[in-house]
Design a protein around this motif. Structure first.
Motif, short mmCIF file in Angstrom:
data_model
loop_
_atom_site.label_atom_id
_atom_site.label_comp_id
_atom_site.label_asym_id
_atom_site.label_seq_id
_atom_site.Cartn_x
_atom_site.Cartn_y
_atom_site.Cartn_z
N ALA A 286 29.04 -32.49 107.18
CA ALA A 286 28.58 -32.59 108.57
C ALA A 286 27.07 -32.76 108.58
N ILE A 287 26.56 -33.39 109.63
CA ILE A 287 25.12 -33.53 109.81
C ILE A 287 24.55 -32.22 110.36
N GLU A 288 23.46 -31.75 109.77
CA GLU A 288 22.78 -30.55 110.25
C GLU A 288 21.34 -30.92 110.59
N TYR A 289 20.75 -30.14 111.49
CA TYR A 289 19.41 -30.44 111.99
C TYR A 289 18.43 -29.35 111.57
N GLY A 290 17.26 -29.80 111.13
CA GLY A 290 16.23 -28.87 110.70
C GLY A 290 15.06 -28.84 111.68
N LYS A 291 13.90 -28.45 111.18
CA LYS A 291 12.70 -28.39 112.03
C LYS A 291 12.36 -29.79 112.54
N TRP A 292 11.69 -29.83 113.68
CA TRP A 292 11.33 -31.09 114.33
C TRP A 292 12.57 -31.96 114.51
N THR A 293 12.60 -33.13 113.94
CA THR A 293 13.76 -34.01 114.10
C THR A 293 14.45 -34.29 112.76
N LEU A 294 14.23 -33.43 111.79
CA LEU A 294 14.81 -33.65 110.47
C LEU A 294 16.33 -33.52 110.51
N ARG A 295 16.99 -34.36 109.68
CA ARG A 295 18.44 -34.31 109.59
C ARG A 295 18.86 -34.32 108.12
N SER B 79 30.78 -25.69 99.91
CA SER B 79 31.89 -25.10 99.17
C SER B 79 31.51 -23.66 98.89
N GLY B 80 32.09 -22.74 99.64
CA GLY B 80 31.69 -21.34 99.51
C GLY B 80 30.26 -21.17 99.99
N GLY B 81 29.46 -20.49 99.21
CA GLY B 81 28.05 -20.28 99.57
C GLY B 81 27.12 -21.32 98.98
N ARG B 82 27.69 -22.40 98.42
CA ARG B 82 26.89 -23.46 97.81
C ARG B 82 27.07 -24.78 98.55
N ILE B 83 26.06 -25.63 98.43
CA ILE B 83 26.12 -26.90 99.16
C ILE B 83 25.49 -28.02 98.34
N ILE B 84 25.81 -29.24 98.75
CA ILE B 84 25.02 -30.41 98.40
C ILE B 84 24.44 -30.91 99.72
N ALA B 85 23.14 -31.11 99.76
CA ALA B 85 22.48 -31.59 100.98
C ALA B 85 21.80 -32.91 100.71
N PHE B 86 22.05 -33.90 101.57
CA PHE B 86 21.43 -35.21 101.49
C PHE B 86 20.38 -35.27 102.60
N PHE B 87 19.11 -35.26 102.24
CA PHE B 87 18.04 -35.18 103.22
C PHE B 87 17.58 -36.57 103.64
N GLU B 88 17.61 -36.81 104.95
CA GLU B 88 17.19 -38.09 105.50
C GLU B 88 15.67 -38.16 105.55
N ASP B 89 15.13 -39.31 105.18
CA ASP B 89 13.68 -39.51 105.27
C ASP B 89 13.27 -39.43 106.74
N PRO B 90 12.17 -38.72 107.05
CA PRO B 90 11.76 -38.59 108.46
C PRO B 90 11.30 -39.90 109.09
N TYR B 91 11.02 -40.91 108.28
CA TYR B 91 10.51 -42.18 108.82
C TYR B 91 11.48 -43.34 108.68
N THR B 92 12.55 -43.15 107.96
CA THR B 92 13.56 -44.21 107.78
C THR B 92 14.95 -43.58 107.92
N PRO B 93 15.98 -44.38 108.08
CA PRO B 93 17.34 -43.82 108.20
C PRO B 93 18.03 -43.59 106.86
N TYR B 94 17.27 -43.50 105.77
CA TYR B 94 17.87 -43.40 104.45
C TYR B 94 17.62 -42.04 103.80
N VAL B 95 18.58 -41.62 102.98
CA VAL B 95 18.44 -40.39 102.21
C VAL B 95 17.37 -40.58 101.15
N TYR B 96 16.41 -39.65 101.09
CA TYR B 96 15.36 -39.75 100.08
C TYR B 96 15.46 -38.66 99.02
#
Length: 224
Positions: free
Chosen positions: A171-180, A186-203
């Motif tokens: 699922a998409i989650e939202y952070g500070k400002w407009t970060l996504r 899985s349990g208490g662990r995750i994989i997070a794909f962080f979107e670049d704040p200036y482009t629509p791509y994962v950096y």
């Protein structure tokens, strides 16, 4: 009667062909081509036997499957919520990895007491960053597109790409400002794909304990 030389040679060839003996396989023998798997798309062509190694990276079956052919190892780095290769979230330790030469450039963090950062070595040198809480590995991250998850998630994708690949698992989650970020748990662990704040791509991609992975994403760079 005189026979021309070239006709004599041709006749000799026919005679020798007739004398060639075709070996007969014993009853019940298995043809060589069927004794091993065939190459996909080329019926009848024997392939080198394949031995599938057990998943090495855990994460509810999202491990790295390594195909081993005779004399060659096919390596594909696969990231899971439990880490990658020898870097195991919650299991690997700073001292243990140091002793095996698997971590370098370890530094104690100035803003977070009891936390240490380091870099991987070997095949992951220059592409994998590590974070320890005390002696325990709690997070690893990368900005390199060669590191992928089992479903093919990687740096350079969009969050929409990831939604198509993971479906209800993330699922998409939202952070500070407009970060996504796109987060797979899985349990208490995750994989997070962080979107670049200036482009629509994962950096950047991070794997590990949820609170550690999302700390700066939610609370700022000074959050531990």
């Amino acid at each position: 009667m005189h026979i021309p030389a070239r006709l004599s040679v041709a006749g000799l060839g026919i005679l020798l062909t007739g004398l060639v003996v075709t070996p007969v396989a014993p009853a019940g023998a298995v043809p060589a081509a069927s004794a091993s798997s065939t190459v996909a798309g080329a019926p009848g062509r024997a392939a080198t036997p394949l031995r599938a190694a057990a998943p090495a990276d855990g994460g509810s079956g999202l491990g790295a499957v390594v195909g081993v052919r005779t004399g060659r190892v096919a390596f594909r780095p696969v990231l899971t919520v439990d880490g990658i290769g020898p870097y195991r979230i919650g299991v690997s330790t700073r001292t243990g990895l140091l002793a095996r030469g698997l971590v370098t450039n370890i530094e104690e963090e100035q803003t977070c007491n009891g936390f240490y950062s380091g870099e991987a070595t070997g095949r992951y040198a220059g592409i994998l960053l590590l974070r320890f809480q005390g002696n325990r590995l709690v997070l690893l991250s990368t900005t390199d597109p060669t590191i992928r998850t089992r479903v093919g998630g990687r740096v350079g994708m969009t969050l929409a790409d990831l939604e198509q690949r993971y479906g209800p698992l993330g699922a998409i989650e939202y952070g500070k400002w407009t970060l996504r970020a796109y987060v797979v748990s899985s349990g208490g662990r995750i994989i997070a794909f962080f979107e670049d704040p200036y482009t629509p791509y994962v950096y950047r991609i991070a794997s590990g304990e949820r609170d550690r992975v999302l700390a700066s994403f939610v609370g700022g760079d000074d959050q531990c």
